[in-house]
Scaffold this motif. Structure first.
Motif, mmCIF file in Angstrom:
data_model
loop_
_atom_site.group_PDB
_atom_site.id
_atom_site.type_symbol
_atom_site.label_atom_id
_atom_site.label_comp_id
_atom_site.label_asym_id
_atom_site.label_seq_id
_atom_site.Cartn_x
_atom_site.Cartn_y
_atom_site.Cartn_z
ATOM 1 N N LEU A 49 0.983 -1.010 0.045
ATOM 2 C CA LEU A 49 0.125 0.081 -0.016
ATOM 3 C C LEU A 49 1.007 1.388 -0.005
ATOM 4 C CD1 LEU A 49 -2.652 1.410 0.469
ATOM 5 C CD2 LEU A 49 -2.449 1.179 2.875
ATOM 6 N N TYR A 50 0.776 2.067 -1.139
ATOM 7 C CA TYR A 50 1.575 3.290 -1.184
ATOM 8 C C TYR A 50 0.880 4.452 -0.978
ATOM 9 C CZ TYR A 50 5.520 5.830 -3.427
ATOM 10 O OH TYR A 50 6.685 6.689 -3.683
ATOM 11 N N LEU A 51 1.027 5.241 0.246
ATOM 12 C CA LEU A 51 0.265 6.260 0.395
ATOM 13 C C LEU A 51 1.193 7.559 0.136
ATOM 14 C CD1 LEU A 51 -0.880 5.402 3.925
ATOM 15 C CD2 LEU A 51 -2.012 5.217 1.810
ATOM 16 N N THR A 52 0.662 8.398 -0.761
ATOM 17 C CA THR A 52 1.471 9.727 -1.337
ATOM 18 C C THR A 52 0.860 10.700 -0.731
ATOM 19 O OG1 THR A 52 2.348 10.972 -3.143
ATOM 20 C CG2 THR A 52 0.227 9.652 -3.569
ATOM 21 N N THR A 53 1.678 11.470 -0.032
ATOM 22 C CA THR A 53 1.229 12.979 0.473
ATOM 23 C C THR A 53 1.614 14.221 -0.134
ATOM 24 O OG1 THR A 53 3.057 13.033 1.893
ATOM 25 C CG2 THR A 53 1.576 11.805 2.897
ATOM 26 N N VAL A 54 2.316 14.111 -1.259
ATOM 27 C CA VAL A 54 2.852 15.411 -1.896
ATOM 28 C C VAL A 54 2.416 15.148 -3.161
ATOM 29 C CG1 VAL A 54 4.612 16.704 -2.386
ATOM 30 C CG2 VAL A 54 4.615 15.788 -0.305
ATOM 31 N N ARG A 55 2.957 14.051 -3.971
ATOM 32 C CA ARG A 55 2.529 13.903 -5.382
ATOM 33 C C ARG A 55 1.256 13.106 -5.514
ATOM 34 N NH1 ARG A 55 6.922 10.205 -7.792
ATOM 35 N NH2 ARG A 55 6.901 9.051 -5.729
ATOM 36 N N SER A 56 0.838 13.383 -6.622
ATOM 37 C CA SER A 56 -0.771 12.757 -6.888
ATOM 38 C C SER A 56 -0.311 11.178 -6.888
ATOM 39 C CB SER A 56 -1.133 13.390 -8.238
ATOM 40 O OG SER A 56 -0.477 12.868 -9.393
ATOM 41 N N ALA A 57 -1.469 10.535 -7.112
ATOM 42 C CA ALA A 57 -1.584 9.024 -7.186
ATOM 43 C C ALA A 57 -1.095 8.784 -8.516
ATOM 44 C CB ALA A 57 -2.788 8.343 -6.874
ATOM 45 N N ALA A 78 -3.601 8.628 -2.527
ATOM 46 C CA ALA A 78 -3.183 9.916 -2.152
ATOM 47 C C ALA A 78 -3.877 10.259 -0.927
ATOM 48 C CB ALA A 78 -3.645 10.840 -3.218
ATOM 49 N N VAL A 79 -3.027 10.883 0.040
ATOM 50 C CA VAL A 79 -3.450 11.370 1.224
ATOM 51 C C VAL A 79 -3.336 13.090 0.991
ATOM 52 C CG1 VAL A 79 -2.895 11.518 3.759
ATOM 53 C CG2 VAL A 79 -2.334 9.288 2.660
ATOM 54 N N ASP A 80 -4.350 13.454 0.664
ATOM 55 C CA ASP A 80 -4.389 14.707 0.303
ATOM 56 C C ASP A 80 -5.845 15.731 0.757
ATOM 57 O OD1 ASP A 80 -6.190 13.535 -1.362
ATOM 58 O OD2 ASP A 80 -5.137 13.973 -3.326
ATOM 59 N N GLY A 81 -6.386 14.980 1.682
ATOM 60 C CA GLY A 81 -7.627 15.638 2.184
ATOM 61 C C GLY A 81 -7.305 16.878 2.844
ATOM 62 N N GLU A 82 -8.165 17.611 3.621
ATOM 63 C CA GLU A 82 -8.173 18.645 4.567
ATOM 64 C C GLU A 82 -7.558 18.425 5.849
ATOM 65 O OE1 GLU A 82 -11.701 20.836 5.110
ATOM 66 O OE2 GLU A 82 -12.041 21.420 3.099
ATOM 67 N N PRO A 84 -4.967 15.496 6.789
ATOM 68 C CA PRO A 84 -4.044 14.401 6.252
ATOM 69 C C PRO A 84 -3.941 13.198 7.415
ATOM 70 C CG PRO A 84 -2.850 16.413 6.485
ATOM 71 C CD PRO A 84 -4.344 16.729 6.626
ATOM 72 N N ILE A 85 -3.887 13.589 8.763
ATOM 73 C CA ILE A 85 -3.643 12.814 9.757
ATOM 74 C C ILE A 85 -4.709 11.671 9.586
ATOM 75 C CG2 ILE A 85 -3.939 12.349 12.301
ATOM 76 C CD1 ILE A 85 -1.073 13.512 11.522
ATOM 77 N N GLU A 86 -6.026 12.317 9.676
ATOM 78 C CA GLU A 86 -7.408 11.407 9.662
ATOM 79 C C GLU A 86 -7.486 10.498 8.393
ATOM 80 O OE1 GLU A 86 -9.939 9.331 11.677
ATOM 81 O OE2 GLU A 86 -8.885 11.098 12.407
ATOM 82 N N ASP A 87 -7.048 11.255 7.168
ATOM 83 C CA ASP A 87 -6.974 10.484 6.005
ATOM 84 C C ASP A 87 -6.289 9.246 5.961
ATOM 85 O OD1 ASP A 87 -7.566 10.305 3.150
ATOM 86 O OD2 ASP A 87 -6.729 11.758 2.570
ATOM 87 N N ALA A 88 -4.952 9.537 6.587
ATOM 88 C CA ALA A 88 -3.914 8.469 6.782
ATOM 89 C C ALA A 88 -4.478 7.530 7.441
ATOM 90 C CB ALA A 88 -2.537 8.950 7.018
ATOM 91 N N ARG A 89 -4.852 7.746 8.831
ATOM 92 C CA ARG A 89 -5.271 6.914 9.596
ATOM 93 C C ARG A 89 -6.683 5.976 9.067
ATOM 94 N NH1 ARG A 89 -5.149 7.909 15.010
ATOM 95 N NH2 ARG A 89 -5.404 9.953 14.662
ATOM 96 N N GLU A 90 -7.561 6.511 8.242
ATOM 97 C CA GLU A 90 -8.378 5.695 7.754
ATOM 98 C C GLU A 90 -8.180 4.742 6.617
ATOM 99 O OE1 GLU A 90 -11.094 8.585 5.917
ATOM 100 O OE2 GLU A 90 -11.901 9.152 7.727
ATOM 101 N N ARG A 91 -6.665 4.873 6.199
ATOM 102 C CA ARG A 91 -6.310 3.997 5.222
ATOM 103 C C ARG A 91 -5.490 2.816 5.735
ATOM 104 N NH1 ARG A 91 -7.022 6.516 0.342
ATOM 105 N NH2 ARG A 91 -7.717 8.788 0.731
ATOM 106 N N LEU A 92 -5.118 3.033 7.075
ATOM 107 C CA LEU A 92 -4.510 1.789 7.941
ATOM 108 C C LEU A 92 -4.859 0.376 7.913
ATOM 109 C CD1 LEU A 92 -2.927 3.906 10.983
ATOM 110 C CD2 LEU A 92 -2.032 3.640 8.688
ATOM 111 N N PRO A 93 -6.332 0.376 7.879
ATOM 112 C CA PRO A 93 -6.770 -1.082 7.794
ATOM 113 C C PRO A 93 -6.395 -1.728 6.397
ATOM 114 C CG PRO A 93 -8.418 0.293 9.045
ATOM 115 C CD PRO A 93 -7.474 1.384 8.274
#
Length: 208
Positions: A49-57, A78-82, A84-93
């Motif tokens: 699972l590749y989570l990108t926080t700066v570049r687009s997917a 892409a983790v690019d919501g308003e 990012p902490i919660e956006d990333a957390r939601e993807r951990l599962p």
């Protein structure tokens, strides 16, 4: 403890077979270095699972497709919501069992409130331990003041890879130091690497 290969033979030899399952790794590197080669190689070893926080997917997927190393078929999000902490957390599962999660890069997350960032790392550690996965945190060196939570990243990390790139008048030298290795032995000296379109050992001699 089970060791998971990194996909980089010289590194696996130095680390007695690879990284302990469940490890969180901080990969420190200059933004202008070839550190993405490491990420691409790690992605090709196991389900990723590749989570990108700066570049687009799309940009990440294009880079993976063009890479000379085997990158497998990672899921890029892409983790690019308003938030990012919660956006990333939601993807951990979605971190796969016995797989790899890559966070590229940590800076937007490290800029968050320290308590919230620590909470995210706590959840990441729990998920990697639960799945026997490996987490790779791409922690870029800014050259100025480090991100407000960079110390937290390095303290939580089980392993720290420090890629040091030096540009001289005639060459570019890359050395990988492993100053921290929880659950194993840190390397006594940096490994000299050749980073072109792949990662290999640099056999050139140092000239004093």
């Amino acid at each position: 403890m089970e060791r998971l290969p990194t996909g980089i033979p010289v590194l696996d030899r130095e680390l007695d077979g690879g990284l302990p399952a469940g490890s969180v790794v901080a990969l420190k590197a200059d933004p202008a270095s070839q550190s993405e080669l490491f990420l691409n190689t790690f992605a090709g070893v196991r389900e990723t699972l590749y989570l990108t926080t700066v570049r687009s997917a799309e940009a990440v997927e294009g880079g993976l497709s063009a890479s000379a190393v085997e990158t497998g078929d990672p899921v890029v999000e892409a983790v690019d919501g308003e938030d990012p902490i919660e956006d990333a957390r939601e993807r951990l599962p979605s971190i796969p069992d016995d797989g790899t999660v890559i966070v590229d890069s940590t800076e937007p997350l490290e800029d968050a409130d320290p308590l919230r960032y620590r909470s995210l790392l706590t959840d990441l550690v729990a998920r990697t331990n639960e799945t026997d996965a490996t987490a790779i945190l791409h922690a870029l060196k800014t050259g100025g003041e480090p991100s407000r939570n960079r110390l937290v990243t390095e303290q939580v990390a089980d392993v720290v890879f420090d890629l040091r790139t030096v540009v001289t008048g005639t060459a570019i030298e890359n050395r990988l130091a492993v100053p921290k290795f929880r659950g194993g032995a840190a390397l006594e000296e940096p490994v000299k690497l050749k980073l072109t379109d792949t990662v290999s050992v640099d056999t050139s001699r140092d000239i004093a």
